[in-house]
Write an enzyme that holds these catalytic residues in place. Structure first.
Site, PDB file in Angstrom:
ATOM      1  N   ARG A 161       0.821  -1.222   0.000  1.00 27.23           N
ATOM      2  CA  ARG A 161       0.000   0.000   0.000  1.00 27.23           C
ATOM      3  C   ARG A 161       0.854   1.271   0.000  1.00 27.23           C
ATOM      4  NH1 ARG A 161      -2.280  -3.473  -1.306  1.00 27.23           N
ATOM      5  NH2 ARG A 161      -4.217  -4.433  -0.614  1.00 27.23           N
ATOM      6  N   SER A 231     -11.805  -1.431   2.139  1.00 28.96           N
ATOM      7  CA  SER A 231     -10.984  -1.696   3.326  1.00 28.96           C
ATOM      8  C   SER A 231     -10.463  -0.377   3.891  1.00 28.96           C
ATOM      9  CB  SER A 231      -9.811  -2.607   2.966  1.00 28.96           C
ATOM     10  OG  SER A 231     -10.276  -3.837   2.470  1.00 28.96           O
ATOM     11  N   GLU A 327      -6.159   3.406   5.525  1.00 33.87           N
ATOM     12  CA  GLU A 327      -5.793   3.428   4.105  1.00 33.87           C
ATOM     13  C   GLU A 327      -6.211   4.720   3.410  1.00 33.87           C
ATOM     14  OE1 GLU A 327      -6.393   0.420   1.205  1.00 33.87           O
ATOM     15  OE2 GLU A 327      -6.029  -1.218   2.602  1.00 33.87           O
TER      16      GLU A 327
END
Length: 341
Positions: A161, A231, A327
């Site tokens: 990520r 998410s 995130e």
């Protein structure tokens, strides 16, 4: 008093924030023409793709540039197919395009929301495959020079990520196109959960695609019905020693060994075991089917979402000693901020 242009339909949480100006760029030349003057004048600017990785905590006092450039070019050699994809293409629709044309390798990442331009920034991934596994190059508008630059996968400095676009090139680059390399000798990636029941000798890419779509649709709410950003938390990566200690105390803990001897923990499992699945805080909630997802129950603000996220982080840290990271990008009035708003 809200600003002139509503952003509610341009962010997947459905947050009712606005911006001072809203423009659309349908080509990389338009991106260049719109973004460079704003950057040179040091005016607040937000480049927006699908809006599926953003939490607006306030009205944005600047210009939002929606990147809507389209186009897919395909070439090939004996080894692979090579795709040049414009930043405004929808990611899931790109995967459908590749399958229809006999090009495989993206199917594990089906139904990840957002546009192609956002994919390298986050190094998106799912079910054992990440963008870095199939990326050949990334083209971006370099704001300081005003030129288009193309860098290799290695130069993108991809990690879980993470990428150079979230680090050294943060606020200095606008992704305009992505190059993908899909090998012709396709190998299925079946290591994760719902894919393990497939026979690697007979499974097709289409079957993997359909299974991933089925599982994601069952677990993840439709943003059009229940606002969310997919998410919300990264799966935390811990040392092998930390994992062994946790496994002794929590024998059912879910972890995946990484190539560098670390272990990636399932954040959803940690949140669920902390008793937070279905937890409600005002108009925000932890989704009752997938604890990794935070949702807008209707009328939630970005601050509500952030407060819930901080509560989840605190509870998981208290129980497991592991710190979760969000995130999505948290956007305030003049630019990017953090959860503490």
């Amino acid at each position: 008093m809200s600003l002139a242009h509503s952003l509610k339909s341009f962010n997947s949480f459905g947050l009712a924030q606005s911006c001072a100006d809203l423009v659309e760029a349908h080509s990389k030349e338009a991106v260049q023409a719109m973004c460079l003057p704003l950057w040179q004048q040091q005016l607040p600017m937000l480049v927006l793709g699908g809006g599926s990785n953003l939490v607006f905590t306030e009205d944005f006092n600047g210009t939002v540039v929606r990147v809507l450039s389209k186009g897919i070019k395909v070439s090939e050699d004996a080894e692979a197919f090579y795709l040049e994809v414009e930043a405004g293409e929808n990611w899931h629709e790109l995967i459908q395009f590749t399958l229809e044309h006999g090009m495989f390798g993206l199917e594990n990442m089906a139904l990840i929301p957002g546009t192609v331009g956002a994919a390298p920034i986050q190094n998106i991934g799912a079910y054992g495959v990440e963008l870095c596994d199939v990326c050949d190059w990334v083209e971006y508008l370099d704001l300081p020079s005003g030129e288009f630059v193309r860098i290799s996968t290695a130069e993108c400095q991809f990690a879980y990520r993470e990428s150079i676009f979230k680090d050294k090139l943060r606020n200095l680059a606008v992704v305009t196109a992505v190059g993908l390399r899909l090998v012709k000798r396709w190998q299925p990636r079946l290591a994760y959960g719902p894919l393990q029941s497939f026979d690697p000798a007979t499974v097709t890419a289409r079957e993997i695609f359909e299974r991933v779509c089925q599982v994601r649709s069952e677990k993840l709410p439709d943003p059009a019905v229940l606002g969310n950003a997919g998410s919300f938390f990264k799966n935390p990566i811990v040392s092998a020693a930390c994992y062994l200690d946790l496994a002794q105390r929590f024998p059912t803990i879910v972890g995946y060994a990484q190539a560098d001897a670390t272990v990636k923990l399932a954040a959803g499992w940690l949140i669920e075991q902390a008793g937070l699945k279905g937890f409600v805080l005002g108009n925000a909630a932890v989704h009752d089917k997938q604890a990794l997802v935070l949702v807008n129950r209707g009328g939630a603000t970005g601050r509500d979402i952030c407060r819930l996220a901080l509560h989840v982080i605190a509870q998981v840290q208290d129980k497991f000693g592991v710190v979760l990271e969000a995130e999505p990008r948290i956007m305030g009035a003049n630019g990017e901020g953090d959860l503490y708003v």
